[in-house]
Scaffold this motif. Structure first.
Motif, mmCIF file in Angstrom:
data_model
loop_
_atom_site.group_PDB
_atom_site.id
_atom_site.type_symbol
_atom_site.label_atom_id
_atom_site.label_comp_id
_atom_site.label_asym_id
_atom_site.label_seq_id
_atom_site.Cartn_x
_atom_site.Cartn_y
_atom_site.Cartn_z
ATOM 1 N N PRO A 1 -3.942 -1.257 -7.377
ATOM 2 C CA PRO A 1 -4.541 -2.067 -6.446
ATOM 3 C C PRO A 1 -6.050 -1.739 -5.855
ATOM 4 C CG PRO A 1 -2.310 -2.077 -5.579
ATOM 5 C CD PRO A 1 -2.701 -0.908 -6.460
ATOM 6 N N ARG B 1 3.818 4.879 -14.505
ATOM 7 C CA ARG B 1 3.880 4.096 -15.705
ATOM 8 C C ARG B 1 4.820 4.837 -16.847
ATOM 9 N NH1 ARG B 1 5.607 0.159 -18.083
ATOM 10 N NH2 ARG B 1 4.455 -0.612 -19.893
ATOM 11 N N ASP C 1 -1.102 -1.290 -12.596
ATOM 12 C CA ASP C 1 -0.910 -1.862 -11.024
ATOM 13 C C ASP C 1 -1.692 -0.802 -10.226
ATOM 14 O OD1 ASP C 1 -0.614 -3.816 -9.270
ATOM 15 O OD2 ASP C 1 1.405 -3.168 -8.905
ATOM 16 N N GLN D 1 -8.628 -2.288 -8.813
ATOM 17 C CA GLN D 1 -8.736 -3.646 -8.700
ATOM 18 C C GLN D 1 -9.669 -4.287 -7.744
ATOM 19 O OE1 GLN D 1 -4.366 -4.530 -9.880
ATOM 20 N NE2 GLN D 1 -5.374 -5.705 -11.236
ATOM 21 N N LYS E 1 -5.175 -2.801 -14.439
ATOM 22 C CA LYS E 1 -4.323 -4.089 -14.449
ATOM 23 C C LYS E 1 -2.804 -3.623 -14.739
ATOM 24 C CE LYS E 1 -2.400 -7.905 -15.132
ATOM 25 N NZ LYS E 1 -1.783 -8.709 -13.965
#
Length: 455
Positions: A259, A346, A257, A262, A254
């Motif tokens: 995808p 990040r 990010d 997730q 999350k």
């Protein structure tokens, strides 16, 4: 020939720490953490820490001189910027290694009661009682030194405020827990668990905060660090153990990010009745090429990855445990590749933003490496803090639920799980559902695809 007879108690206890129960630096496994709390505890002067009279450097220098012929080591300075304590890089001779291994084997066989380089007399009842009182008296200190704005301040106050007699029943289970611990494989795991069980000053866990993490930690580790089967034996059949499912993977998917991960988490959540856990799906492409890598090995990589461990140390860890390089692992799985790429992104975004705002709204300033701070950056420490803050946010409702239910005793908090003991057996399922519902509401609010499940 190593002569231990001339060593004082401080030096011997320090040797025991390094050889039998070291805290390995998670950024470099060659180093052993020697924080002010650890060193003052070994020295028997933990009050100095409480009184802000830190003598860690002086004590380490004394040990360095006193043990120069037995355990030579280099002292690494602490860094408040990087959130790193003092550490040492010891050179352990073959003779000392052999002696330590012999003591470990004898301890596992229960031939010696305490894991130490030398035989020790069992403490008297008076000494045990004194140690117990000193341990329990630390509750007020750790509450006093917890910032009022800590996300778990009220929870810490409640947890440490519980009456010690509520945990007395666990003493009856220590023998059974030791029997389970003795059978653990590898032998190192068995020894760590047996050692923890042999050195518990009391069955109640006392929690403290850390400047570098929003988590609550048990002082001296103790019960919080026991392996799952040992912990289950200690708490007995009436206890219920709950933990977050693939929490760190779900959290970084999350906040970084990712995808692909997730999407996988969502698919598994929607088809839970088919019984395909996330780790099976993550492992499938990896095991096609490297069948020796299992769930334990993968989890041991994912967790430090989420908490900012350097790629160098990650590579060393996976090569040591699985015989493959991090690059090979990355090439075998697009999910691992996505995870590492997102982690790098990040780091870049934190540097560019110059600040990280955690899930509780608290800002943490990014510090660039330069000559003034000995070229130390705090980006990895910030990444660890961010992931752990989400973990705390998810578990906070579970603690609060127990705080509101006098018949649901919260006996242990682990970072991503809890152990409860309903005092009314017929309400067990109701309590479990209530805790799970509280956690799920927070998970859904934060868009973290996880759930609290029974172990």
């Amino acid at each position: 020939m190593i002569d231990l007879k001339a060593l004082d108690s401080f030096s011997l206890t320090f040797l025991d720490y390094v050889l039998f129960r070291p805290w390995i630096d998670d950024q470099n496994s060659d180093f052993i953490v020697c924080s002010q709390q650890i060193i003052h505890d070994i020295h028997g002067s933990s009050r100095k820490v409480h009184q802000k009279k830190n003598k860690t450097k002086e004590l380490l220098e004394y040990l360095q001189l006193n043990l120069k012929d037995i355990l030579p080591f280099e002292i690494m300075e602490y860094s408040s910027i990087a959130g790193k304590a003092y550490s040492i890089n010891p050179i352990i001779s073959d003779e000392l290694k052999l002696k330590a291994e012999d003591r470990k084997v004898r301890f596992k066989r229960r031939e010696i009661k305490y894991l130490s380089l030398i035989d020790k007399k069992p403490p008297s009842l008076k000494q045990l009682k004194k140690a117990e009182i000193e341990y329990l008296n630390q509750k007020s200190y750790f509450l006093k030194n917890t910032p009022l704005d800590h996300p778990l301040y009220e929870e810490l106050k409640w947890l440490n405020g519980r009456k010690p007699h509520a945990f007395a029943r666990l003493k009856a289970n220590i023998s059974a827990a030791k029997s389970i611990a003795a059978e653990l494989i590898p032998i190192e795991k068995a020894i760590v668990n047996l050692d923890n069980l042999s050195n518990l000053p009391h069955m109640q866990v006392i929690y403290k905060t850390s400047d570098s993490s929003p988590r609550l930690y048990a002082i001296r580790g103790g019960i919080q660090t026991l392996s799952k089967p040992v912990r289950h034996a200690l708490f007995g059949p009436s206890a219920i153990h709950l933990d977050l499912e693939a929490a760190q993977l779900a959290i970084v998917a999350k906040i970084w990010d990712i995808p692909s991960i997730q999407t996988l988490l969502k698919q598994i959540a929607q088809n839970r009745d088919q019984g395909s856990p996330i780790w099976t799906a993550m492992l499938e492409p990896i095991q096609a090429e490297f069948p020796q890598i299992g769930k334990a090995e993968l989890k041991s990589l994912i967790y430090p990855m989420a908490f900012g461990m350097s790629k160098k140390e990650l590579s060393r860890r996976i090569e040591s445990s699985c015989g493959v390089t991090l690059k090979q692992l990355q090439n075998s799985s697009c999910l691992i590749a996505d995870l590492l790429t997102a982690r790098d992104q990040r780091k870049i975004s934190i540097r560019e933003d110059g600040v990280l705002t955690d899930v509780f709204g608290k800002e943490h300033k990014y510090i660039e490496a330069n000559y003034r701070n000995e070229y130390t950056t705090n980006v990895r420490a910030l990444m660890a803090y961010e992931a752990q803050a989400y973990e705390v946010a998810l578990m906070k409702p579970a603690i609060q639920y127990c705080m509101s239910q006098p018949r649901c005793s919260l006996d242990l908090l682990i970072h991503d799980g809890i152990t409860i003991r309903p005092t009314e057996a017929d309400k067990s399922d109701m309590f479990v559902r209530g805790i799970q519902r509280a956690v799920q509401l927070k998970a859904d609010e934060l868009c973290i695809i996880t759930r609290l499940v029974r172990e």
